[in-house]
Each structure stands twice: as structure tokens, then as C-alpha cells.
Design a protein around this motif. Structure first.
Motif, PDB file in Angstrom:
ATOM      1  N   SER A   1       1.000  -1.327  -0.129  1.00 49.57           N
ATOM      2  CA  SER A   1      -0.090   0.189   0.093  1.00 49.57           C
ATOM      3  C   SER A   1       0.768   1.484  -0.223  1.00 49.57           C
ATOM      4  O   SER A   1       0.282   2.472   0.049  1.00 49.57           O
ATOM      5  CB  SER A   1      -0.894   0.108   1.269  1.00 49.57           C
TER       6      SER A   1
ATOM      7  N   MET B   1     -10.716  -3.396   1.752  1.00 50.38           N
ATOM      8  CA  MET B   1      -9.273  -2.587   1.428  1.00 50.38           C
ATOM      9  C   MET B   1      -9.233  -1.311   1.476  1.00 50.38           C
ATOM     10  O   MET B   1      -8.423  -0.541   0.903  1.00 50.38           O
ATOM     11  CB  MET B   1      -8.493  -3.437   0.330  1.00 50.38           C
TER      12      MET B   1
ATOM     13  N   LEU C   1      -7.425  -1.843   5.772  1.00 48.24           N
ATOM     14  CA  LEU C   1      -5.764  -1.943   5.743  1.00 48.24           C
ATOM     15  C   LEU C   1      -5.338  -1.725   7.035  1.00 48.24           C
ATOM     16  O   LEU C   1      -4.259  -2.436   7.744  1.00 48.24           O
ATOM     17  CB  LEU C   1      -5.082  -1.298   4.632  1.00 48.24           C
TER      18      LEU C   1
ATOM     19  N   TYR D   1      -3.233  -8.035  -4.621  1.00 48.33           N
ATOM     20  CA  TYR D   1      -4.644  -8.783  -4.981  1.00 48.33           C
ATOM     21  C   TYR D   1      -4.130 -10.181  -5.300  1.00 48.33           C
ATOM     22  O   TYR D   1      -5.051 -11.259  -5.041  1.00 48.33           O
ATOM     23  CB  TYR D   1      -5.580  -7.968  -5.874  1.00 48.33           C
TER      24      TYR D   1
END
Length: 135
Positions: free
Chosen positions: A25, A41, A46, A107
Motif C-alpha cells: 500500500s 481494503m 488496511l 490482490y
């Protein structure tokens, strides 16, 4: 399984949750991850994944029976595996990769990673429920 293996497993789970989220991220600045699953997400989601990582890290240093914690962690991972399976069947990984390599990698692997740790946590729970005593 010796206690050291259990401890290392919990530490690995913590590192994957905290480190993985921070890397993929880009310290919660990668909006592509949020865009492709804004519920699970989001930056809040997160952050909560990293909080779970802190719980795994704390559990690594408990020397008594952790079967119920491990059971809760296994269920938590099962929820993320199911969420990932639903996501992966309804979305295009190539569309994510087209926008961002790190989001695509995230992902691609998060559900598989959660599955591995779900099995580990379930195994810890089962072995400790059968009377396993850490060495």
C-alpha cells in the motif's frame, strides 16, 4: 510442533500483515488497492489488517495455551479468504496490474497468504486442544 515454531509462525503472520500492507500500500498511500475493493481494503480496512498483525505478534510471546486465540485467528483468516475468493471471481487482476504493479501483486497473493496462515492457526488450535505442551 515446538513452541519456537509456533512463536515463529505468529511472528511471520505479524510480519506479513504489517509489512505486507505497508509495502504493497506504500504506507497507505496506494489508492489503487482502495479503489478495487473500497469496503474490505479501504485505508481503515488496511489499518485493521495491521492491527491483527499486532495481535499475532503479541500472541507469539505467550508461553501458555493459545488455542482459543489461534481459533479466533483462523476464523478471521477464513473471512479474508472468502472475501478474496469472492473478489477474485468478480474482478480482473489484469485491470489492477494495468493501474499499479504493487496493487496487482497485493490482490494476487493476499488470499493465498491468508489461507496459509488460516491453516497454521487452525493447526495450532487443534494441536493445543489435544494437550500439546510447548517445549
Amino acid at each position: 510442533m515446538k513452541f519456537d515454531t509456533i512463536k515463529l509462525g505468529f511472528i511471520a503472520a505479524a510480519l506479513m500483515n504489517i509489512g505486507g500492507v505497508m509495502v504493497f500500500s506504500r504506507a497507505l498511500t496506494n489508492t489503487v488497492i482502495n479503489q478495487f475493493d473500497p469496503v474490505v481494503m479501504s485505508n481503515f480496512g488496511l489499518l485493521m489488517i495491521m492491527i491483527w498483525g499486532l495481535a499475532y505478534l503479541g500472541t507469539a510471546f505467550i508461553t501458555s495455551n493459545v488455542k482459543w486465540l489461534a481459533a479466533a485467528f483462523a476464523i478471521e483468516k477464513l473471512v479474508y479468504v472468502i472475501a478474496w475468493l469472492i473478489w477474485i471471481t468478480n474482478n480482473s487482476l489484469s485491470a489492477v496490474y494495468d493501474q499499479d504493479l504493487f496493487a496487482g501483486m497485493f490482490y494476487s497473493i493476499y488470499g493465498l497468504n491468508d489461507f496459509v496462515f488460516m491453516v497454521f492457526f487452525a493447526w495450532v488450535c487443534i494441536t493445543q486442544a489435544k494437550g500439546f505442551k510447548p517445549a
